[in-house]
Motif scaffolding. Structure first.
Motif, short mmCIF file in Angstrom:
data_model
loop_
_atom_site.label_atom_id
_atom_site.label_comp_id
_atom_site.label_asym_id
_atom_site.label_seq_id
_atom_site.Cartn_x
_atom_site.Cartn_y
_atom_site.Cartn_z
N LEU A 1 29.04 48.28 -128.48
CA LEU A 1 27.96 49.29 -128.50
C LEU A 1 26.73 48.84 -127.72
N ILE A 2 26.74 47.61 -127.22
CA ILE A 2 25.61 47.15 -126.38
C ILE A 2 25.66 47.98 -125.10
N GLY A 3 24.55 48.67 -124.81
CA GLY A 3 24.53 49.56 -123.65
C GLY A 3 24.54 51.03 -124.06
N TYR A 4 24.63 51.29 -125.38
CA TYR A 4 24.55 52.67 -125.87
C TYR A 4 23.08 52.97 -126.19
N SER A 5 22.62 54.15 -125.77
CA SER A 5 21.23 54.54 -126.04
C SER A 5 21.12 55.09 -127.46
N SER A 6 19.87 55.37 -127.89
CA SER A 6 19.69 55.92 -129.24
C SER A 6 20.37 57.29 -129.34
N LYS A 7 20.35 58.03 -128.22
CA LYS A 7 21.00 59.36 -128.23
C LYS A 7 22.52 59.18 -128.40
N ASP A 8 23.09 58.24 -127.66
CA ASP A 8 24.54 57.99 -127.77
C ASP A 8 24.91 57.63 -129.21
N LEU B 1 19.97 56.31 -135.20
CA LEU B 1 18.72 55.64 -134.81
C LEU B 1 18.56 54.33 -135.58
N GLN B 2 18.98 54.37 -136.85
CA GLN B 2 18.92 53.12 -137.64
C GLN B 2 19.85 52.07 -137.02
N LEU B 3 21.03 52.55 -136.62
CA LEU B 3 21.99 51.66 -135.97
C LEU B 3 21.38 51.06 -134.69
N PHE B 4 20.69 51.90 -133.93
CA PHE B 4 20.03 51.46 -132.69
C PHE B 4 19.06 50.31 -132.98
N LYS B 5 18.27 50.50 -134.06
CA LYS B 5 17.30 49.45 -134.44
C LYS B 5 17.99 48.15 -134.80
N TRP B 6 19.08 48.28 -135.55
CA TRP B 6 19.81 47.06 -135.93
C TRP B 6 20.29 46.31 -134.70
N ILE B 7 20.79 47.06 -133.73
CA ILE B 7 21.38 46.41 -132.55
C ILE B 7 20.29 45.78 -131.67
N TYR B 8 19.26 46.58 -131.34
CA TYR B 8 18.33 46.11 -130.31
C TYR B 8 17.06 45.47 -130.85
N GLU B 9 16.58 45.93 -132.01
CA GLU B 9 15.35 45.35 -132.53
C GLU B 9 15.67 44.12 -133.39
N LYS B 10 16.66 44.31 -134.27
CA LYS B 10 16.96 43.20 -135.20
C LYS B 10 18.05 42.28 -134.66
N ASN B 11 18.61 42.66 -133.52
CA ASN B 11 19.62 41.82 -132.87
C ASN B 11 20.78 41.47 -133.79
N LYS C 1 19.30 53.03 -114.55
CA LYS C 1 18.54 54.06 -115.26
C LYS C 1 18.83 54.02 -116.76
N LYS C 2 20.12 53.94 -117.07
CA LYS C 2 20.52 53.91 -118.49
C LYS C 2 19.97 52.65 -119.17
N SER C 3 20.06 51.52 -118.49
CA SER C 3 19.61 50.28 -119.13
C SER C 3 18.09 50.29 -119.31
N ILE C 4 17.36 50.88 -118.36
CA ILE C 4 15.90 50.93 -118.49
C ILE C 4 15.52 51.82 -119.69
N GLU C 5 16.27 52.90 -119.86
CA GLU C 5 16.02 53.80 -120.99
C GLU C 5 16.13 53.00 -122.32
N ILE C 6 17.15 52.15 -122.39
CA ILE C 6 17.36 51.37 -123.61
C ILE C 6 16.30 50.27 -123.75
N ILE C 7 16.00 49.61 -122.64
CA ILE C 7 15.03 48.50 -122.68
C ILE C 7 13.64 49.02 -123.05
N ASN C 8 13.30 50.22 -122.54
CA ASN C 8 11.99 50.83 -122.84
C ASN C 8 11.85 51.29 -124.28
N ASP C 9 12.93 51.73 -124.87
CA ASP C 9 12.88 52.44 -126.16
C ASP C 9 12.11 51.64 -127.22
N LYS C 10 11.07 52.27 -127.76
CA LYS C 10 10.17 51.58 -128.71
C LYS C 10 10.88 51.17 -130.00
N LYS C 11 12.01 51.83 -130.29
CA LYS C 11 12.73 51.49 -131.51
C LYS C 11 13.61 50.25 -131.31
#
Ligand code: SF4
Length: 370
Positions: free
Chosen positions: A17-24, A40-50, A190-200
């Motif tokens: 799932l690394i590389g999936y955006s919050s929308k995905d 969105l919670q899943l997104f936070k676990w992956i990218y914010e909480k690693n 573009k996709k990776s920047i969207e994920i890297i930027n995402d505040k969540k």
């Protein structure tokens, strides 16, 4: 200094799932019978909480976690080797699912950490001063592989910087200046920047991200409009003959057209400048006349210059200009009112400085013969 990663290679299995955006991830949540916000919670676990396993995501329903585990993984790129420079720069040889490798460089400074990431394995562009240019393009990196470099760098930074500097344990800037031409991998960037930027998640603002290009004119404006990143252009000569000699892409996208595109770059203003990168090559592009021609060339462009003392690599065909020459060159640009800085080489002893990245990845034989 060189250390080998003790972790053995993971076999490729379920998609990561690394590389999936919050929308995905929201869509996946819905597919699995959940409310979109669970994605969105899943997104936070992956990218914010690693988080590295679904089991630890305790605010997600057990049933959802089980379904995720059955179908997906959280596999990330693996650091195969780590090289540590005397100046603190670290270069990671990063290995992907198919065994191909790219390099990622972390440059710690007094009050910030810059991460230089790769966008391709190898490069098509054969710039003559660049070690990557001697490695044929193997393939583009996926969005997950680009974001994955940031994730593993964050992890390494947390592990390697001592506790006294805790507040500095964060990536402050990202430069897309590693292996490859990022504008030839636009959609994945573009996709990776969207994920890297995402505040969540990783929450690194695009104001802190610089994309460096050899000057792929049709993509430059698109980059400004759709990505909104800082732009750096590899210029390296004020005249077409010399530039074509060291950067064959100049034949297709000559200097005059390139400067026109720079003037139109949407993000540019009096305070937000395009950076022109200029590698200093002895007796090739470093004369007073070259400097004066540069001043004329960039008239009307809100820009600054980074002079890069040439960093040698095995069998490199050039030498670096002398310090004295670089200073004189800088003075001409500065006297004309342009900002002009000399980049301090970092990680020279581990071949991690500008233009020195290369891996052993090759195009498989069956693809070569197609
Ligand atoms: S400078 Fe950039 S575009 Fe040119 S060969 Fe090296 S990686 Fe490719």
């Amino acid at each position: 200094m060189f250390t080998k990663n003790p972790v053995s290679e993971t076999k490729v299995g379920k998609p990561s799932l690394i590389g999936y955006s919050s929308k995905d991830l929201s869509e996946i949540a819905v597919e699995m019978g959940q409310e979109p916000f669970k994605g969105l919670q899943l997104f936070k676990w992956i990218y914010e909480k690693n988080s590295k396993d679904f089991e630890s995501m305790t605010d997600l329903p057990k049933d959802f976690r089980n379904k995720l585990f059955t179908k997906y993984s959280l596999r990330r790129p693996m650091i195969k080797n780590q090289y540590i420079s005397e100046d603190g720069t670290r270069k990671w040889l990063t290995s992907f699912d198919d065994g191909n490798q790219a390099e990622t460089v972390m440059i710690p400074e007094d009050n910030r950490i810059t991460l230089c990431i790769s966008s391709q394995i190898g490069c098509t562009l054969t710039c003559k001063f660049c070690y990557t240019g001697t490695q044929r393009l193997v393939r583009n990196l996926s969005a997950g592989e680009i974001v994955g470099q940031v994730i593993i760098a964050k992890e390494q930074i947390n592990n390697c910087i001592d506790d006294k500097n805790k507040e500095k344990k964060t990536i402050s800037n990202i430069v897309l200046m590693g292996m490859g031409e990022p504008l030839y991998n636009f959609n994945n960037i573009k996709k990776s920047i969207e994920i890297i930027n995402d505040k969540k998640g990783l929450s690194i603002s695009n104001k802190k991200i610089t994309l460096s290009t050899s000057g792929i004119i049709p993509q430059i404006i698109k980059c400004g409009e759709e990505l909104g990143l800082n732009l750096a252009i590899s210029l390296h000569s004020p005249d077409d003959d010399t530039r074509t000699k060291i950067m064959p892409i100049n034949k297709k996208y000559p200097i005059k057209e390139l400067i026109k595109a720079c003037k139109l770059y949407p993000q540019i203003s009096n305070t937000k400048l395009i950076t022109f990168e200029y590698v200093m090559l002895k007796d090739l592009n470093d004369s007073d006349e070259d400097a004066k021609n540069l001043v004329k060339l960039v008239k009307g462009v809100n820009c600054k210059f980074n002079l890069i003392p040439f960093n040698a690599w095995p069998n490199a065909p050039y030498e670096c200009s002398s310090n004295d020459r670089i200073l004189k060159f800088q003075k001409i640009l500065q006297d004309s009112g342009l900002g002009c800085f000399i980049r301090t080489p970092r990680g020279l002893d581990i071949l991690a400085a500008c233009g020195q990245l290369k891996t052993d990845s090759k195009i498989p034989n069956h693809r070569k013969s197609l």
